[in-house]
Design an enzyme around this catalytic site. Structure first.
Site, PDB file in Angstrom:
ATOM      1  N   GLU A 132      12.267  -3.650  -5.200  1.00  0.00           N
ATOM      2  CA  GLU A 132      11.264  -3.744  -6.197  1.00  0.00           C
ATOM      3  C   GLU A 132      11.785  -3.304  -7.541  1.00  0.00           C
ATOM      4  O   GLU A 132      11.568  -4.255  -8.549  1.00  0.00           O
ATOM      5  CB  GLU A 132      10.230  -2.727  -5.895  1.00  0.00           C
ATOM      6  CG  GLU A 132       9.038  -2.917  -6.864  1.00  0.00           C
ATOM      7  CD  GLU A 132       7.762  -2.108  -6.568  1.00  0.00           C
ATOM      8  OE1 GLU A 132       7.683  -1.473  -5.403  1.00  0.00           O
ATOM      9  OE2 GLU A 132       6.864  -1.854  -7.260  1.00  0.00           O
ATOM     10  N   SER A 186       0.642   3.916  -3.098  1.00  0.00           N
ATOM     11  CA  SER A 186      -0.097   4.891  -3.791  1.00  0.00           C
ATOM     12  C   SER A 186      -1.453   5.403  -3.214  1.00  0.00           C
ATOM     13  O   SER A 186      -2.004   4.443  -2.681  1.00  0.00           O
ATOM     14  CB  SER A 186      -0.306   4.423  -5.319  1.00  0.00           C
ATOM     15  OG  SER A 186       0.668   4.642  -6.068  1.00  0.00           O
ATOM     16  N   GLY A 219       0.758  -1.143  -0.041  1.00  0.00           N
ATOM     17  CA  GLY A 219       0.068   0.011  -0.204  1.00  0.00           C
ATOM     18  C   GLY A 219       0.884   1.261  -0.259  1.00  0.00           C
ATOM     19  O   GLY A 219       1.366   1.711   1.086  1.00  0.00           O
TER      20      GLY A 219
END
Lengths: 376, 373
Positions: A238, A124, A122
């Site tokens: 990421e 954006s 979580g």
């Protein structure tokens, strides 16, 4: 400079190949839960999920070089992923290992390593996309709990995940220092998940509402106000995960196959020098990605954590996706208007290219944090 | 696996940079290159004493006995400084002779190449896009156990200063031969040509009934093919190292300019129209470095990978440097268009580097072919 592998590393490569020969499942069974379960159990028995995580965290304690070999061999064999939870294994687990308490590691890492949990992320919010630090979802401390209220969006897999790794605002006045990282049970009362179909109509991401969701303070990762620091490391992981060259090597092979079959004006497309040059350019850029990745790995072997350099390969992937698909659809000719694999990936690659920070954000990071240009 | 430089290589790197910053700043380069020979014999002697000319030549022959990673470490710095000298040609000649020539030929040539008394040149290419493997244009006829060779090679790098030249020719059975011959031999003429990049010298080499004795021949037939290809790979990798240095220098100048130049009330580097191209150039330079390191390593450690690795590096570097040269001038605006500003020297170097040892058209086609297309 030495790109040789040691005898142990070569022996490990043979071990991976033997494993693949015994356990690999065909590509058309990659979505089949039973086939996947067998694959995952075999990986778990080898401790190849969380391969390079420290042993005390339940990982395999493997070297980064061996992990590189493992991923390359798996990719070459078109094997299924190393585990069921890309997000959990690529950045939630490493963030827990780097910032979590012993108790937190015990609580979440075993499920991650045993394919028993799925995580979503979580970051954006409707008004905080590229400008992530402007996020507004509030967490107000009340005794041993935070009361979380707000909205997240573009939350991939929120409809399947048991846990969300997320950023909340614990202090409104301090842009970066007011951000905290919390881990929230998706079954908590007050969470509502609504699907947002993507441009091909698939349900992959969601909007998630938090209405006074009670979160134990024990679920906070790192100190209050340390969330930005936690997430910078997670985003580096990421970006590394998204820009692994193995995916692009596979895509290049597919593109070469397509070019070998394609014709233009009745002539083989491969007789067109510009088609050959275009493919060769992709080859050079993907090779650069692979070697850049190896160079960054060398830094990590010296104990440096992944950082801004991960934006280099993340940036390289964007234009590669766009241009490779442009050539593929061109080679398909009129067939490009019918549904098909290239047609589909030419639409969905945008998710990967925007995820983890858009190309413009990567260029800002390189310009400001590496080159030292003034902030926008 | 290790992608890093050793401590000794880091030291070599910083010493090379320090030497060039002190002895050959760009105003000195401008002075030197206004001379007809285009380099400074005194500086040439100094770098030879530092061991640069004999970097990859064995100690037995007076060289430093180092490897290709050391070589590209030095060439990155000569590229950064736009150092005017026939170093690349001399290094490649020495490297090829050291790896492929007979013991007698090594005795004959390597001490001179290592000491810098001998300056090499490589007269191998027909044109930039198609180094003519197997179809070298100079033709030879037999003359007893020797050859008589006639033909021309155009735009040969460093030919006007060379004391010895590597040539390729085909005989009347279409077999390829490579020979290393003194430049002062009867039958060789060198016509110096003007260059856009004044830090570089070239010439047309004409061979007219040149007698090539058996002891001059380095390799014949399939062997010659292999040696020719490897020599061109070495040239491509060496040129890529200079591209990396020069590209890094022009990029750093442009980043600095973007921090200093104020327009619309702010340093222009704040604007994405300036910031993003500079970020893309940085990514390209990082990629050139990665591709270059692997290719240089492969020349010695994994020769079967060297052709593809060298072509990937040179193709990528050629296209990126061409764009960086143009982009850097544009980001400077009008001042980049002046004679006085150094950024133009690097733009001209990008024009020189493009065809050297094969341009992007040649190397991309080779990447396609070696990649199975």
């Amino acid at each position: 400079m030495d790109f040789h592998y040691t005898a142990e590393e070569e022996a490990f490569r043979e071990e991976v190949r033997a494993f693949i020969a015994e356990h690999n499942i065909p590509e058309d069974e990659h979505e089949d839960p039973d086939a996947l379960e067998g694959w995952h159990q075999a990986l778990i028995a080898k401790k190849w999920i969380g391969f390079s995580w420290p042993k005390e965290a339940g990982g395999g304690g493997g070297s980064l070089i061996e992990q590189f070999i493992l991923k390359e061999e798996m990719s070459e064999a078109r094997a299924p992923a190393l585990g069921s939870d890309f997000m959990g294994l690529t950045w939630v687990g490493p963030a827990l290992i780097n910032h979590g308490t012993e108790e937190q590691k015990q609580r979440w890492l075993p499920d991650l390593l045993n394919c028993r949990s799925i995580w979503c992320t979580g970051y954006s919010e409707p008004d905080s996309g590229s400008d992530l630090a402007s996020l507004k979802t509030r967490a107000v401390r009340e005794g041993d709990e935070y009361i979380v209220t707000g909205q997240k969006i573009w939350t991939t897999l929120a409809h399947k995940a048991q846990w969300i790794f997320m950023l909340v605002r614990t202090e409104s006045a301090d842009r970066y220092g007011g951000i905290t990282c919390v881990l929230i049970d998706m079954k908590s009362p007050g969470i509502e998940v609504n699907p947002i179909p993507n441009l091909v109509g698939d349900h992959s991401f969601n909007q998630v509402f938090f209405n006074e969701v009670r979160v134990p303070v024990a679920n906070r990762l790192g100190d209050e106000g340390q969330g930005w620091r936690v997430v910078m490391g997670a985003l580096a992981n990421e970006r590394t995960g998204i820009s692994e060259s193995t995916t692009m090597v596979q895509q290049l092979d597919r593109l070469k196959d397509l070019a070998r079959r394609a014709t233009r004006g009745g002539r083989p497309a491969l007789e067109d020098p510009e088609v050959r040059r275009q493919i060769a350019r992709f080859d050079c850029r993907i090779s650069a990605m692979r070697l850049n990745g190896m160079r960054h790995l060398t830094h990590q072997l010296k104990g440096e954590l992944p950082g801004t350099e991960t934006s280099v390969n993340k940036w390289l992937r964007g234009p590669l996706e766009i241009e490779m698909h442009d050539l593929a659809l061109g080679l398909l000719g009129p067939e490009a208007v019918e549904p098909g694999d290239w047609q589909r990936t030419s639409l969905v690659f945008h998710g990967t290219v925007i995820g983890g920070g858009s190309p413009n954000i990567q260029r800002n990071i390189i310009g400001e944090r590496i080159l030292g240009l003034p902030k926008d | 696996m290790n992608f890093g430089l050793t401590e000794e290589q880091e030291l070599l790197h910083s010493e090379a940079r320090k030497f060039l910053e002190e002895q050959s700043p760009l105003d000195e380069v401008r002075r030197t290159t206004s001379n007809p020979e285009g380099y400074c014999p005194k500086q040439w002697k100094t770098i030879a004493e530092l061991g640069w000319t004999g970097l990859v030549i064995g100690e037995k022959y007076g060289g430093a006995g180092l490897g290709w990673i050391d070589l590209i470490v030095v060439l990155e710095e000569t590229g950064r400084a736009l150092f005017p000298s026939p170093l690349i040609s001399t290094l490649i000649a020495g490297s090829t002779i050291a790896d492929f020539a007979s013991d007698a030929q090594k005795e004959r040539w390597l001490p001179g190449l290592a000491s810098g008394d001998e300056i090499g040149a490589l007269a191998l290419l027909d044109d930039a896009s198609a180094p003519a493997l197997g179809a070298a244009k100079p033709r030879a006829t037999r003359d007893g156990d020797a050859f008589r060779v006639s033909g021309t090679r155009l735009h040969v790098i460093d030919a006007p200063n060379a004391t010895s030249i590597l040539i390729a020719f085909t005989d009347d059975t279409d077999a390829l031969h490579l020979a290393y011959v003194p430049a002062a031999t009867a039958g060789i003429t060198v016509e110096p040509r003007e260059t856009v990049d004044r830090t570089r010298r070239i010439g047309h080499v004409t061979l007219a009934n040149l007698r090539v004795a058996p002891e001059d021949v380095l390799a014949s037939g399939d062997d010659a093919q292999r040696v020719l290809e490897s020599t061109l790979d070495r040239g491509a990798v060496a040129t890529t190292a200079e591209i990396l240095g020069a590209g890094t220098a022009i990029h750093a100048m442009t980043v600095q300019y973007a921090k200093d130049r104020v327009q619309f009330g702010s340093a222009i580097g704040r604007y994405q129209g300036v910031k993003h191209p500079l970020a893309e150039m940085y990514v390209d330079l990082e990629s050139i470095r990665s591709l270059l390191y692997y290719a240089a390593w492969a020349i010695e450690e994994k020769p079967e990978d060297a052709p593809l690795a060298a072509s990937r590096a040179k193709a990528f570097a050629t296209e990126a440097f061409t764009d960086i040269g143009v982009g850097a001038i544009q980001l400077h605006g009008a001042v980049g268009y002046t004679e006085e500003y150094d950024v133009q020297l690097y733009l001209k170097r990008s024009k020189w580097a493009r065809p050297a040892f094969g341009d992007e058209i040649h190397h991309l086609e080779r990447v396609a072919r070696l990649g199975g297309l």
